[in-house]
Scaffold this active site. Structure first.
Site, PDB file in Angstrom:
ATOM      1  N   GLU A 197       0.844  -1.205   0.000  1.00 53.33           N
ATOM      2  CA  GLU A 197       0.000   0.000   0.000  1.00 53.33           C
ATOM      3  C   GLU A 197       0.879   1.253   0.000  1.00 53.33           C
ATOM      4  OE1 GLU A 197      -2.944   1.480   3.264  1.00 53.33           O
ATOM      5  OE2 GLU A 197      -4.129   0.260   1.882  1.00 53.33           O
ATOM      6  N   HIS A 238       7.409 -27.176   2.955  1.00 54.37           N
ATOM      7  CA  HIS A 238       6.515 -28.267   2.546  1.00 54.37           C
ATOM      8  C   HIS A 238       5.334 -27.736   1.762  1.00 54.37           C
ATOM      9  CE1 HIS A 238       8.807 -30.818   5.317  1.00 54.37           C
ATOM     10  NE2 HIS A 238       8.824 -29.739   6.106  1.00 54.37           N
ATOM     11  N   LYS A 266     -13.960   1.800  -2.925  1.00 53.28           N
ATOM     12  CA  LYS A 266     -14.864   2.221  -1.843  1.00 53.28           C
ATOM     13  C   LYS A 266     -16.053   2.998  -2.417  1.00 53.28           C
ATOM     14  CE  LYS A 266     -11.225   2.729   1.684  1.00 53.28           C
ATOM     15  NZ  LYS A 266     -10.551   3.677   2.613  1.00 53.28           N
TER      16      LYS A 266
HETATM   17  O1  F6P Z   1      -8.428   1.643   2.521  1.00 49.37           O
HETATM   18  C1  F6P Z   1      -7.129   1.616   2.946  1.00 49.37           C
HETATM   19  C2  F6P Z   1      -7.051   2.259   4.302  1.00 49.37           C
HETATM   20  O2  F6P Z   1      -7.284   3.627   4.212  1.00 49.37           O
HETATM   21  C3  F6P Z   1      -5.722   1.988   4.957  1.00 49.37           C
HETATM   22  O3  F6P Z   1      -4.720   2.862   4.519  1.00 49.37           O
HETATM   23  C4  F6P Z   1      -6.076   2.157   6.396  1.00 49.37           C
HETATM   24  O4  F6P Z   1      -5.107   1.615   7.251  1.00 49.37           O
HETATM   25  C5  F6P Z   1      -7.416   1.386   6.444  1.00 49.37           C
HETATM   26  O5  F6P Z   1      -8.033   1.695   5.190  1.00 49.37           O
HETATM   27  C6  F6P Z   1      -8.316   1.728   7.611  1.00 49.37           C
HETATM   28  O6  F6P Z   1      -8.574   3.109   7.589  1.00 49.37           O
HETATM   29  P1  F6P Z   1      -9.235   3.747   8.928  1.00 49.37           P
HETATM   30  O7  F6P Z   1      -8.211   3.559  10.030  1.00 49.37           O
HETATM   31  O8  F6P Z   1      -9.453   5.178   8.578  1.00 49.37           O
HETATM   32  O9  F6P Z   1     -10.500   2.995   9.207  1.00 49.37           O
END
Ligand code: F6P
Length: 525
Positions: free
Chosen positions: A345, A376, A504
């Site tokens: 990421e 294994h 998202k």
């Molecule tokens: O979608 C990726 C992300 O933004 C990560 O970088 C982050 O750690 C995770 O989602 C959770 O985000 P939050 O802590 O804002 O819920």
């Protein structure tokens, strides 16, 4: 030397070196194992089993200097906007800095706020570890349900599993990340809401997976018990308040801490509860020791820099596409998962600072699982596969289990895998051995080809004296800084993550309009 000239110099060097075999280098230099060795913050790195010579290292270090890495490291520690797309610093190093050493950001010393956070975390730890936190039936809290995902989950969960031997804590901690209801229901089934504390960890407090899990768990707990039995860890207190969480039960995360760099922040609370605040401070101290090494050691002796440059060498010259992390420590079984987010990421990008696509590859696919299990499962591919896959082997030197013979065998396997990957074997010798077993020449020659291991497969050996909060902190910081080193050389931003936003957004749209993407043949209802 200009950056482009450094890249050209390494490309020429690669052509010269690519057909050489490490086996020969070890024969010519019996001291190679000692020569390519580094110490930092109690960790030891043996990087002799790599396709490098001292000349390679010299050229790679020139590349690092040409990329202005020394300045960039300074900027990282000083709180400059190294997260250049969001114009923010990345001050995870401040979280593990001694709080009596001022560090100014936007004209304000941020260390007192960190000290205050540590005090609040310590208070929570004491109340929970000493059965002073009572649930709504007047009984002490027995279980903690921790909700969070990504950086709000992987760090604390990985460290919690790694340090269970250190945890003298009666409170059981249950991590829930996935929105898949099976995990949530199976976790809650044996728990009693009356003695369960809920921790909702989300820097943004907008992550839909965590918010839906939170709604379900708060219903299970009983909304009237939120005030006493729910804690939020977030940079968005309004979001937590909207769920009915009291402000004095909200621990802050600051904007200058990236999610996947946040174990050292309040996100580490479940770990601190489990092992105790003093051992959490040892984790911080271990990371700080690696910070000091990274910030001060000459690049030729700088462990994060060397690891970062080795990755550049394979990714950008041998064109490797994956990198394996194989901890020979069952307690580090979550480390590869954690490093997937930290590395992929952070550096799974192609856009350089000035908005042009990188002319070269960037982050590899990070994968792995514990040794000896991998031997294994997938080591066949490492030894005889068509891919060249650099491996990080990680092991604790000292045995802390009563089963000393088991640890001896674990170490023997780890060392043997490193040497077998490097040495390979000799098909002509194999053919002779097969003939002695009764195969005729043609059969022996043909079968020997199938039994041939080319060797020349690179790996690092990272050795911890023992797996402790301190050495785990150093190990994690080592990888954080390795990732930063590579981002600087690739000129990409390792601290943003725009790539996750479209998914998202489409999910939100689809949940509002289930006819979207109906042609895919899967209804969401
Ligand atoms: O979608 C990726 C992300 O933004 C990560 O970088 C982050 O750690 C995770 O989602 C959770 O985000 P939050 O802590 O804002 O819920």
């Amino acid at each position: 030397m200009k950056l482009t000239d450094c890249w050209h110099q390494l490309a020429t060097h690669y052509q010269h070196l690519k057909s050489q075999h490490m086996r020969d280098w070890f024969e010519q230099d019996p001291q190679r194992d000692q020569r390519f060795r580094l110490q930092a913050a109690d960790l030891s790195l043996n990087y002799a089993h790599h396709r490098i010579t001292t000349q390679t290292l010299e050229y790679l270090i020139q590349l690092a200097h040409a990329a202005a890495l020394p300045n960039k490291i300074d900027h990282l520690f000083k709180g400059e906007p190294v997260n250049f797309t969001e114009q923010r610093p990345a001050l995870h190093t401040a979280l593990r800095r001694p709080t009596n050493q001022p560090l100014y950001y936007q004209g304000q010393d941020i260390m007192p706020a960190i000290a205050d956070l540590h005090h609040r975390m310590a208070t929570y730890c004491t109340r929970l570890r000493h059965q002073q936190w009572l649930g709504f039936n007047g009984q002490p809290i027995t279980d903690i349900v921790h909700l969070g995902i990504g950086g709000s989950y992987l760090g604390p969960a990985m460290a919690y599993h790694a340090l269970q031997a250190e945890a003298k804590c009666a409170v059981r901690i249950h991590f829930i990340a996935n929105v898949d209801g099976h995990h949530l229901t199976s976790t809650l089934a044996p728990l009693d809401p009356a003695t369960t504390l809920v921790i909702i960890s989300s820097k943004s407090f907008t992550t839909s997976d965590t918010l839906l899990n939170a709604q379900t768990v708060l219903n299970w707990l009983g909304r009237s018990h939120i005030a006493n039995q729910v804690i939020a860890i977030t940079a968005n207190p309004a979001g937590a308040n909207a769920l009915g969480i009291a402000t004095d039960h909200i621990l802050p995360i600051w904007d200058w801490v990236g999610g996947r760099y946040s174990l050292w922040s309040a996100i580490g609370l479940p770990l601190a509860i489990s092992i105790g605040m003093s051992k959490f401070q040892q984790l911080l101290a271990g990371a700080h020791a690696m910070d000091q090494h990274f910030h001060s050691a000459a690049f030729a002796n700088n462990m994060p820099v060397i690891l970062g440059l080795l990755g550049i060498w394979y990714i950008n010259f041998f064109h490797t596409q994956t990198h394996a992390v194989i901890p020979y420590a069952q307690r580090l079984e979550w480390l590869p998962n954690y490093l997937q987010q930290l590395e992929m990421e952070s550096n799974g990008k192609q856009m350089q600072a000035m908005g042009q696509t990188t002319p070269y590859s960037t982050a590899p696919v990070i994968w792995g699982s514990v040794g000896v299990n991998g031997q294994h499962a997938f080591h066949q591919l490492l030894h005889q596969g068509a891919h060249l896959i650099p491996v990080d082997f990680i092991i604790a030197e000292q045995c802390t289990s009563p089963l000393t013979e088991h640890h001896r065998q674990l170490k023997a396997n780890c060392i043997s895998q490193i040497k077998a990957l490097m040495l390979g074997n000799d098909p002509s010798i194999l053919a002779q051995q097969l003939q002695q077993q009764g195969y005729d020449l043609a059969q022996a020659t043909q079968l020997a080809q199938h039994q041939w291991l080319p060797g020349n497969k690179p790996s690092s050996l990272i050795t911890l004296p023992q797996l402790t909060p301190t050495t785990l902190g150093s190990l994690i910081a080592l990888y954080e800084h390795k990732v930063f080193v590579q981002s600087v050389i690739w000129q990409i931003n390792c601290f943003d993550q725009y790539g996750v936003e479209l998914g998202k957004q489409l999910t939100r749209q689809l949940l509002d309009d289930e006819s979207l993407f109906a042609s895919i043949g899967l209804s969401i209802d």
